[in-house]
Design an enzyme around this catalytic site. Structure first.
Site, PDB file in Angstrom:
ATOM      1  N   GLU A 441       0.834  -1.201   0.000  1.00 46.97           N
ATOM      2  CA  GLU A 441       0.000   0.000   0.000  1.00 46.97           C
ATOM      3  C   GLU A 441       0.869   1.253   0.000  1.00 46.97           C
ATOM      4  O   GLU A 441       1.675   1.466   0.912  1.00 46.97           O
ATOM      5  CB  GLU A 441      -0.908  -0.006   1.238  1.00 46.97           C
ATOM      6  CG  GLU A 441      -1.756   1.248   1.375  1.00 46.97           C
ATOM      7  CD  GLU A 441      -2.529   1.301   2.702  1.00 46.97           C
ATOM      8  OE1 GLU A 441      -3.245   2.280   2.917  1.00 46.97           O
ATOM      9  OE2 GLU A 441      -2.390   0.362   3.512  1.00 46.97           O
ATOM     10  N   ASP A 514      -1.472  -1.067   5.523  1.00 44.00           N
ATOM     11  CA  ASP A 514      -1.408  -0.510   6.874  1.00 44.00           C
ATOM     12  C   ASP A 514      -2.461  -1.143   7.776  1.00 44.00           C
ATOM     13  O   ASP A 514      -3.495  -1.594   7.303  1.00 44.00           O
ATOM     14  CB  ASP A 514      -1.628   0.999   6.838  1.00 44.00           C
ATOM     15  CG  ASP A 514      -0.437   1.737   6.246  1.00 44.00           C
ATOM     16  OD1 ASP A 514      -0.647   2.821   5.670  1.00 44.00           O
ATOM     17  OD2 ASP A 514       0.699   1.204   6.341  1.00 44.00           O
ATOM     18  N   ASP A 516      -4.765  -0.021   9.445  1.00 39.06           N
ATOM     19  CA  ASP A 516      -5.823   0.953   9.746  1.00 39.06           C
ATOM     20  C   ASP A 516      -6.999   0.711   8.799  1.00 39.06           C
ATOM     21  O   ASP A 516      -6.994  -0.241   8.022  1.00 39.06           O
ATOM     22  CB  ASP A 516      -5.296   2.385   9.625  1.00 39.06           C
ATOM     23  CG  ASP A 516      -4.764   2.690   8.231  1.00 39.06           C
ATOM     24  OD1 ASP A 516      -4.974   1.858   7.314  1.00 39.06           O
ATOM     25  OD2 ASP A 516      -4.130   3.743   8.050  1.00 39.06           O
ATOM     26  N   ASP A 518      -8.131   2.302   6.140  1.00 42.20           N
ATOM     27  CA  ASP A 518      -7.813   2.336   4.715  1.00 42.20           C
ATOM     28  C   ASP A 518      -7.122   1.059   4.253  1.00 42.20           C
ATOM     29  O   ASP A 518      -7.423   0.505   3.202  1.00 42.20           O
ATOM     30  CB  ASP A 518      -6.897   3.520   4.393  1.00 42.20           C
ATOM     31  CG  ASP A 518      -7.695   4.773   4.045  1.00 42.20           C
ATOM     32  OD1 ASP A 518      -8.951   4.669   4.023  1.00 42.20           O
ATOM     33  OD2 ASP A 518      -7.072   5.824   3.817  1.00 42.20           O
TER      34      ASP A 518
END
Ligand code: TTJ
Length: 655
Positions: A441, A514, A516, A518
């Site tokens: 990413e 990541d 998180d 997203d």
């Protein structure tokens, strides 16, 4: 014919019928078989015209042993009185003046003029002789012939033997009889072809409802009776459609049709769908076939598409969200006859069989829409239209599937050719079973991963932004996405039905995003893509999720990493008093060394192998998460704060 230039000037110099004989091709196209029949059609057209104006109901064509042909109708008869402007009879004008066809009768629809609008005088000019009889109480006669004038050293064409003569012989008959013998000096071949003539007469009978057309061929041996065929179709175009559909399976029992007049143009059509897949539209202008199409066909097709789409919607078969069906969908298996009659026709195209009159388009479209709607308004036709719409919807499905297959093939090609320079950092090793592809990413994390990797076996593909949500898209859109295309290209094994495990370049495909929201979203999207288009990749255990640590616990030269909160406590104990904690918010925060150590080094990293055993169930899950239900997805994402717990959104994940 010698290829000499022929100018407008020449036409004015050459007078009347002599010009026709000098340049037959100019008037009848050729002096071959087509031209020969053309001069017969010029005569037939006049008789048909009289019939279609309602003054005759019978036309007879005879082919004689001497090579001549005759055409007779039971109409009003060519005018026998003296034509004021020329001082000779109407009959004489018709057969000696070029373009005289239809000029007598301004009040009636008169669309005659034949294929090239040249009229009966052309037939006269190209005949050895021509005889006319007009039956109007008494029998009127007139004859013409062509001959070579020795003195003038040229052919004299269609010269009257004498003026029109009233024989005073009483007759009960009404109408016109014209008999002529095509000149062997003009035509390559002077034998009328029975099949050509009968086919055309049958067509004319279909086009002129109720008109009786007889064909008599006397060119038989002495001991045999003449061949007689009789055409009369009270159903007109309806019968034509039935005839054309013989041997096919009709979608509904009876053809449907309509006839009207719009802006001085007579418009008539009949249609019937069959189980076939091709379209057969037979169009005519003034009874002349227009296989090259033109504006009348354009109007008809547009009108058909518009009205049938509207009907599909009013029947509720096409939903509001559905796209309109295409014309080609409605025309699959369609047999249609379109007959248009208008003045001042302009024929264009290679074979002069294309209607060039632009003003025909709108009236035909309007008439078609009006006609289809009127037919739909009849309750008994409802099932007919349901069948038509159903068939078109089916055609559309097939069309879309076929197009997709084509797009896929094309996209595959372009993927093969895609240059990935600068995006994919490929590995140097050539053994797929040892090779790993990290899909990372973000560009910055991608850059770090490139520094950290073992070049021989690890390839890095940074993903810029989010790849699109594949669940909601059709294949074309999925493939239009560059990130997706890059992935397909990098893996080298194709996708969808063409996916081939043997071509796979990396046996470990590791998604690195990541920890998180997203990151989770990207992971979801990628997994859905693999699930949809490379399911085998998952089924064979090639897809992994890389697990970056959430925490770094360290003191002087002691470093431990923790991948979740439980682990964090353990690591704190291991490091002991004086420890420090760093919380990683993203991959980008790690140095190349750290990323290698924690996430990429096969000796230390944590990978989750994604293994969907129950595909159907998983698909439902993916659909719920990634499909149209945006709300459900958001809610789910909000509730699942621990983004490293993959098994909460993919069914059965083995760690
Ligand atoms: C024209 O207007 C007045 C009444 O007669 C109209 C007319 O020309 N009728 C007509 C022509 N009927 N049949 C013909 C005709 C038939 C054949 C076979 C050949 C030709 C050149 C004309």
């Amino acid at each position: 014919m010698a290829e000499k230039k022929y100018s407008a000037e020449d036409i004015t110099i050459l007078e009347g019928l002599d010009a026709v004989r000098l340049r037959p091709g100019m008037y009848i196209g050729s002096t071959g078989v087509k031209g020969l029949h053309h001069i017969l059609w010029e005569i037939v057209d006049n008789a048909i015209d009289e019939a279609s104006n309602g003054y005759a109901d019978r036309v007879e064509v005879k082919l004689y042993k001497d090579g001549s042909a005759s055409v007779e109708d039971n109409g009003r008869g060519i005018p026998t009185d003296i034509h004021p402007k020329t001082g000779v009879s109407g009959v004489e004008v018709v057969f000696t003046q070029l373009h005289a066809g239809g000029k007598f009768d301004e009040h009636n629809y008169s669309f005659s003029g034949g294929l090239h609008g040249v009229g009966a005088s052309v037939t006269n000019a190209l005949s050895e002789w021509l005889k006319v009889e007009v039956y109007r109480g008494t029998v009127y006669t007139m004859s013409f012939h062509s001959y070579y004038d020795e003195k003038k050293e040229k052919y004299m064409s269609g010269v009257p033997d004498e003026h029109l003569k009233d024989t005073k012989e009483k007759t009960e008959k009404r109408g016109t009889l014209v008999r002529f013998k095509p000149d062997a000096a003009v035509f390559d071949n002077v034998n009328f072809n029975f099949d050509v003539v009968s086919k055309r007469l049958k067509e004319l009978a279909f086009l002129n409802k109720g008109l009786e057309i007889n064909l008599v061929d006397e060119r038989v041996p002495e001991d045999k009776k003449p061949i007689v065929v009789n055409y009369k179709f009270d159903g007109g175009l309806h019968d034509f459609a039935m005839y054309l559909n013989e041997g096919k399976t009709p979608l509904y029992l009876n053809p449907i049709g309509y006839k009207t007049e719009k802006e001085g143009i007579l418009i008539e059509f009949a249609i019937q769908h069959t189980g076939e897949f091709t379209e057969s539209l037979f169009s005519f202008v003034n009874n002349i076939p227009t296989p090259e199409g033109g504006f009348h066909e354009t109007g008809f097709r547009t009108g058909l598409t518009k009205s049938l789409n509207d009907i599909g919607r009013s029947l509720g078969m096409l939903k509001e969200k559905d796209a309109n069906l295409l014309g080609e969908d409605f025309r699959e298996g369609l047999t249609a006859i379109l007959s248009v009659k208008m003045k001042n026709v302009q024929f264009e195209g290679q074979t002069k069989t294309k209607l060039g009159n632009a003003e025909a388009r709108v009236p035909v479209e309007t008439a078609t829409v009006e006609g289809i709607n009127a037919l739909f308004a009849k309750p008994e036709n409802k099932p007919v239209f349901e069948e038509i719409i159903k068939k078109a919807q089916n055609a559309a499905r097939v069309r879309i599937a076929a197009r997709q297959a084509k797009e896929v093939a094309r996209a595959k090609n372009s993927i093969d050719n895609l240059t990935l320079v600068g995006k994919l950092a490929a590995c140097t090793g050539k053994k797929p079973e040892l090779n790993e592809l990290f899909i990372v990413e973000g560009d910055s994390a991608g850059g770090t991963a490139k520094q950290a990797r073992v070049r021989q076996t690890q390839a890095i593909l940074p993903l810029r932004g989010k790849p699109l949500n594949v669940e909601k898209k059709r294949i074309e859109q999925v493939l239009a996405n560059e990130e997706i295309r890059t992935i397909i290209s990098a893996l080298g094994a194709g996708y969808g039905g063409d996916f081939c495990m043997d071509d796979l370049k990396y046996h470990k495909v590791i998604i690195l995003s990541d920890a998180d929201q997203d990151g989770m979203h990207i992971r979801c999207i990628l997994l859905t893509f693999f699930f949809r288009y490379m399911r085998e990749l998952i089924n064979n255990g090639h897809v992994y999720i890389g697990m970056p640590p959430l925490y770094k616990v360290y003191k002087k030269d002691v470093v431990e990493y923790a991948y979740d909160d439980t682990e964090l406590q353990k690591k704190i104990e291991i490091v002991g008093k004086g420890y420090q904690i760093q919380r990683y918010k993203g991959l980008g925060e790690m140095s190349a060394d750290q990323l290698w150590e924690t996430t990429m080094d096969p000796a230390h990293r944590n990978l989750i192998r994604v293994n969907i055993e129950d595909a159907a169930e998983a698909e439902q899950m993916v659909t719920a998460l990634m499909g149209d239900r945006v709300e459900a997805r958001k809610e789910f994402l909000a509730q699942n704060a621990n983004f490293n717990k993959v098994d909460t959104f993919i069914d059965r994940v083995n760690i």
